[in-house]
Design a protein around this motif. Sequence first.
Motif, PDB file in Angstrom:
ATOM      1  N   GLU A 254       0.847  -1.183   0.000  1.00 32.87           N
ATOM      2  CA  GLU A 254       0.000   0.000   0.000  1.00 32.87           C
ATOM      3  C   GLU A 254       0.887   1.239   0.000  1.00 32.87           C
ATOM      4  O   GLU A 254       1.773   1.390   0.855  1.00 32.87           O
ATOM      5  N   SER A 255       0.663   2.121  -0.953  1.00 34.90           N
ATOM      6  CA  SER A 255       1.423   3.355  -1.051  1.00 34.90           C
ATOM      7  C   SER A 255       0.723   4.458  -0.275  1.00 34.90           C
ATOM      8  O   SER A 255      -0.514   4.545  -0.254  1.00 34.90           O
ATOM      9  N   GLY A 256       1.523   5.298   0.371  1.00 38.04           N
ATOM     10  CA  GLY A 256       0.940   6.398   1.124  1.00 38.04           C
ATOM     11  C   GLY A 256       0.198   7.384   0.255  1.00 38.04           C
ATOM     12  O   GLY A 256      -0.736   8.061   0.709  1.00 38.04           O
ATOM     13  N   ARG A 257       0.574   7.463  -1.030  1.00 34.03           N
ATOM     14  CA  ARG A 257      -0.100   8.405  -1.929  1.00 34.03           C
ATOM     15  C   ARG A 257      -1.490   7.926  -2.307  1.00 34.03           C
ATOM     16  O   ARG A 257      -2.338   8.723  -2.712  1.00 34.03           O
ATOM     17  N   GLN A 258      -1.737   6.627  -2.196  1.00 36.66           N
ATOM     18  CA  GLN A 258      -3.041   6.070  -2.549  1.00 36.66           C
ATOM     19  C   GLN A 258      -3.655   5.330  -1.362  1.00 36.66           C
ATOM     20  O   GLN A 258      -4.376   4.359  -1.541  1.00 36.66           O
ATOM     21  N   CYS A 259      -3.372   5.812  -0.169  1.00 37.10           N
ATOM     22  CA  CYS A 259      -3.816   5.119   1.038  1.00 37.10           C
ATOM     23  C   CYS A 259      -5.335   5.160   1.165  1.00 37.10           C
ATOM     24  O   CYS A 259      -5.962   6.219   1.028  1.00 37.10           O
ATOM     25  N   GLN A 260      -5.921   3.994   1.457  1.00 39.60           N
ATOM     26  CA  GLN A 260      -7.360   3.892   1.677  1.00 39.60           C
ATOM     27  C   GLN A 260      -7.694   3.609   3.137  1.00 39.60           C
ATOM     28  O   GLN A 260      -8.789   3.182   3.451  1.00 39.60           O
ATOM     29  N   ILE A 261      -6.727   3.848   4.014  1.00 36.48           N
ATOM     30  CA  ILE A 261      -6.941   3.677   5.447  1.00 36.48           C
ATOM     31  C   ILE A 261      -6.929   5.055   6.089  1.00 36.48           C
ATOM     32  O   ILE A 261      -5.953   5.798   5.961  1.00 36.48           O
ATOM     33  N   HIS A 262      -8.014   5.401   6.751  1.00 42.27           N
ATOM     34  CA  HIS A 262      -8.157   6.727   7.338  1.00 42.27           C
ATOM     35  C   HIS A 262      -8.493   6.590   8.815  1.00 42.27           C
ATOM     36  O   HIS A 262      -9.105   5.615   9.256  1.00 42.27           O
ATOM     37  N   THR A 263      -8.073   7.588   9.581  1.00 36.43           N
ATOM     38  CA  THR A 263      -8.491   7.648  10.970  1.00 36.43           C
ATOM     39  C   THR A 263      -9.947   8.059  11.043  1.00 36.43           C
ATOM     40  O   THR A 263     -10.559   8.456  10.048  1.00 36.43           O
ATOM     41  N   SER A 264     -10.518   7.947  12.252  1.00 35.76           N
ATOM     42  CA  SER A 264     -11.923   8.315  12.415  1.00 35.76           C
ATOM     43  C   SER A 264     -12.157   9.784  12.113  1.00 35.76           C
ATOM     44  O   SER A 264     -13.280  10.193  11.794  1.00 35.76           O
ATOM     45  N   ALA A 265     -11.091  10.591  12.188  1.00 34.73           N
ATOM     46  CA  ALA A 265     -11.217  12.016  11.856  1.00 34.73           C
ATOM     47  C   ALA A 265     -11.088  12.271  10.368  1.00 34.73           C
ATOM     48  O   ALA A 265     -11.235  13.416   9.920  1.00 34.73           O
ATOM     49  N   GLY A 266     -10.796  11.243   9.572  1.00 32.20           N
ATOM     50  CA  GLY A 266     -10.704  11.392   8.126  1.00 32.20           C
ATOM     51  C   GLY A 266      -9.301  11.570   7.592  1.00 32.20           C
ATOM     52  O   GLY A 266      -9.104  11.644   6.383  1.00 32.20           O
ATOM     53  N   ALA A 267      -8.283  11.634   8.447  1.00 30.80           N
ATOM     54  CA  ALA A 267      -6.902  11.809   7.994  1.00 30.80           C
ATOM     55  C   ALA A 267      -6.332  10.481   7.514  1.00 30.80           C
ATOM     56  O   ALA A 267      -6.615   9.434   8.100  1.00 30.80           O
ATOM     57  N   PRO A 268      -5.498  10.493   6.450  1.00 28.37           N
ATOM     58  CA  PRO A 268      -4.887   9.235   5.990  1.00 28.37           C
ATOM     59  C   PRO A 268      -3.908   8.705   7.026  1.00 28.37           C
ATOM     60  O   PRO A 268      -3.230   9.465   7.710  1.00 28.37           O
ATOM     61  N   LEU A 269      -3.828   7.398   7.123  1.00 29.05           N
ATOM     62  CA  LEU A 269      -2.984   6.784   8.136  1.00 29.05           C
ATOM     63  C   LEU A 269      -1.510   6.830   7.748  1.00 29.05           C
ATOM     64  O   LEU A 269      -0.644   6.957   8.601  1.00 29.05           O
ATOM     65  N   LEU A 270      -1.200   6.729   6.440  1.00 23.55           N
ATOM     66  CA  LEU A 270       0.178   6.675   5.974  1.00 23.55           C
ATOM     67  C   LEU A 270       0.601   8.015   5.403  1.00 23.55           C
ATOM     68  O   LEU A 270      -0.198   8.726   4.780  1.00 23.55           O
ATOM     69  N   ALA A 271       1.867   8.348   5.607  1.00 24.23           N
ATOM     70  CA  ALA A 271       2.428   9.553   5.001  1.00 24.23           C
ATOM     71  C   ALA A 271       2.579   9.332   3.497  1.00 24.23           C
ATOM     72  O   ALA A 271       2.777   8.200   3.033  1.00 24.23           O
ATOM     73  N   PRO A 272       2.504  10.395   2.689  1.00 26.06           N
ATOM     74  CA  PRO A 272       2.564  10.222   1.229  1.00 26.06           C
ATOM     75  C   PRO A 272       3.840   9.541   0.752  1.00 26.06           C
ATOM     76  O   PRO A 272       3.821   8.801  -0.232  1.00 26.06           O
ATOM     77  N   GLU A 273       4.968   9.772   1.425  1.00 27.85           N
ATOM     78  CA  GLU A 273       6.228   9.205   0.951  1.00 27.85           C
ATOM     79  C   GLU A 273       6.483   7.799   1.459  1.00 27.85           C
ATOM     80  O   GLU A 273       7.501   7.188   1.119  1.00 27.85           O
ATOM     81  N   SER A 274       5.614   7.258   2.279  1.00 29.77           N
ATOM     82  CA  SER A 274       5.845   5.947   2.879  1.00 29.77           C
ATOM     83  C   SER A 274       5.190   4.836   2.064  1.00 29.77           C
ATOM     84  O   SER A 274       4.300   5.076   1.256  1.00 29.77           O
ATOM     85  N   VAL A 275       5.683   3.628   2.311  1.00 29.69           N
ATOM     86  CA  VAL A 275       5.130   2.420   1.703  1.00 29.69           C
ATOM     87  C   VAL A 275       4.859   1.437   2.832  1.00 29.69           C
ATOM     88  O   VAL A 275       5.638   1.353   3.795  1.00 29.69           O
ATOM     89  N   ALA A 276       3.770   0.710   2.732  1.00 32.76           N
ATOM     90  CA  ALA A 276       3.395  -0.216   3.812  1.00 32.76           C
ATOM     91  C   ALA A 276       3.078  -1.581   3.238  1.00 32.76           C
ATOM     92  O   ALA A 276       2.547  -1.715   2.134  1.00 32.76           O
ATOM     93  N   PHE A 277       3.431  -2.596   4.018  1.00 34.12           N
ATOM     94  CA  PHE A 277       2.996  -3.964   3.733  1.00 34.12           C
ATOM     95  C   PHE A 277       1.821  -4.257   4.660  1.00 34.12           C
ATOM     96  O   PHE A 277       1.942  -4.157   5.884  1.00 34.12           O
ATOM     97  N   VAL A 278       0.684  -4.602   4.096  1.00 31.78           N
ATOM     98  CA  VAL A 278      -0.549  -4.808   4.852  1.00 31.78           C
ATOM     99  C   VAL A 278      -0.926  -6.280   4.778  1.00 31.78           C
ATOM    100  O   VAL A 278      -1.136  -6.822   3.688  1.00 31.78           O
ATOM    101  N   LEU A 279      -0.982  -6.933   5.938  1.00 26.61           N
ATOM    102  CA  LEU A 279      -1.329  -8.354   6.011  1.00 26.61           C
ATOM    103  C   LEU A 279      -2.690  -8.495   6.686  1.00 26.61           C
ATOM    104  O   LEU A 279      -2.856  -8.075   7.843  1.00 26.61           O
ATOM    105  N   PRO A 280      -3.692  -9.061   6.010  1.00 28.12           N
ATOM    106  CA  PRO A 280      -5.018  -9.213   6.628  1.00 28.12           C
ATOM    107  C   PRO A 280      -5.083 -10.444   7.534  1.00 28.12           C
ATOM    108  O   PRO A 280      -4.392 -11.441   7.303  1.00 28.12           O
ATOM    109  N   VAL A 281      -5.900 -10.359   8.562  1.00 26.39           N
ATOM    110  CA  VAL A 281      -6.226 -11.482   9.439  1.00 26.39           C
ATOM    111  C   VAL A 281      -7.710 -11.746   9.287  1.00 26.39           C
ATOM    112  O   VAL A 281      -8.535 -10.900   9.640  1.00 26.39           O
ATOM    113  N   VAL A 282      -8.053 -12.903   8.753  1.00 27.12           N
ATOM    114  CA  VAL A 282      -9.433 -13.213   8.382  1.00 27.12           C
ATOM    115  C   VAL A 282      -9.986 -14.289   9.312  1.00 27.12           C
ATOM    116  O   VAL A 282      -9.316 -15.297   9.571  1.00 27.12           O
TER     117      VAL A 282
END
Length: 563
Positions: A226-254
């Motif tokens: 997940e790229s910070g520039r296209q982050c689809q994870i937001h806090t309850s206040a609406g702010a994106p969770l990741l900084a634009p320059e960061s990259v994240a590995f997201v592992l789901p637990v189902v």
Amino acid sequence: MHRIAEIHPKVGHSPFGRGMWSDGEVRFRTSYREVFLPSHFRAPSWLVVVSQPESRALATAETVGRIFVPAIALGLLIALFLGSAHVRRTLGPLAALRSATRRLAAREFDARVQPAGNDEFTELGHAFNDMSAQLGHQFDAMRALAEIDGVILSKLSIERIAEHVVQRIAELVPADRCQLMIAESARARRFALYASGIDAAGAAATVVLDAPLIERLLENRDGVRESGRQCQIHTSAGAPLLAPESVAFVLPVVIDEALAALIVVTHPEGAAPNADHIELLRRLGDRIAVAIEAARRDAELQRNANFDSLTQLPNRRLFMTELQREIARAQHENMQFAMLFVDLDGFSSINDTFGHAVGDELLVQAAQRLRASVRKWDMVARLGGDEFVATLLELPDARQAARIAEHCVDALSKPFELSTGTAFVSASIGIAMFPADGANADTLLQHADMAMYRAKANGRAGYAFFEADMDREAQGRMTMNVDLRRAIERREFVLHYQPQLDVRTQRLGVEALICWNHPTRGLLKPSEFIGIAEETGLIEAIGQWIIERASRQFVAWRRQGLL
């Protein structure tokens, strides 16, 4: 100068000496030495003997001996020196490897060797260092997993477990920030955030996931980038969770095909977790799934143990626990509160007529109306059957308790819309005040119950406060209940018949009236014990006895021709 001797055949003399020979041997003696010829020697016509001094003849050999022996000794010394240097160069790395191996066997996974040069030992040292680092990482991972397993088995809250997991991820996986998100409920889009790293401490916030991201994670359970520039994870206040320059590995637990948690590891561009780190994250994700399932199961068991499964109100167990806590607080703060004991009038007839399913519908609606009739901080519970109780906290006086009781009576007197149609019930409410009517939970509940029976006796659909004489009445009802059970066993009832005349048909009939021939109180009228029999459920046994006795009497009168 070489000396040469000529020997004339058969003469045996020369300028340098004499000699003789025969067919057997030849011996010739010169001025220098004696010469022997082999036995098979045949005398030639002429014999020439050449000789020189021994010192001159051996001079070369002596020279070689003087040079060669030191040269050999020097060579041996050089070989010995080079051999020892090579041995030292070989044994040094071997000793270092042996020492590091012993430290590694003692679980000192930071053991390293310092390879130098460009030979086989250097390659072996680098291989040992890589093996030690890998074993250390694996051991740390196993220790972290075992610790998390222990935390799960220790029945800690899911919040504490999440904090442990985040801490271990931060220690074992190279990343700028490690985050764990746990769904607030099954199939929810809101997740509680637990973070470790930059500007993170504990449960920082609540995050909201977009539906497309949830679907993508459910389809890619091995994880997504997940790229910070296209982050689809937001806090309850609406702010994106990741900084634009960061990259994240997201592992789901189902769990049960629903997204239960997320592990998010943020890293700089080009520094993604390797395969070993991702495998560790998956194993941690499995532990998180187990912890979430255990927490949900425990919460369900806890809820089933403390809440009524039908109305979702607190049950008797939880109510008594909370009541004792409120009593302690009221005593400490010198406050009073009221307890309302609510019983539905006419519920048993609806339950018997339309069935338990319809009765459950009415109970659910009654619980909702009671909850809406009291204040937000008051507690409403279901004790069982059609009996409810409410604790009215922080009351200035008893008049406010009476007003709330009136609201409850009015709310429960309105029609109930059920699956079979409209139904009506009413409510009788008993009120007991703390501390005036009881200093402990059991006494307070008992006195509120007594007041409820007074409200029923007063005509139902109303309320009554506890009074001291109610205790005596309750004791009398209890004694009467015991006597009634004994009376059924001993057949202490009698029937009195009153003639009845049908004016239209002029037929004569009788009405049977039951009386109780009490052993100590004498003959009791029906009004003195029928009500208690109905409350205790003994009326069925009494009714069966009346029918049986009256039928026998009717048959006897018919035989006598009286009817």
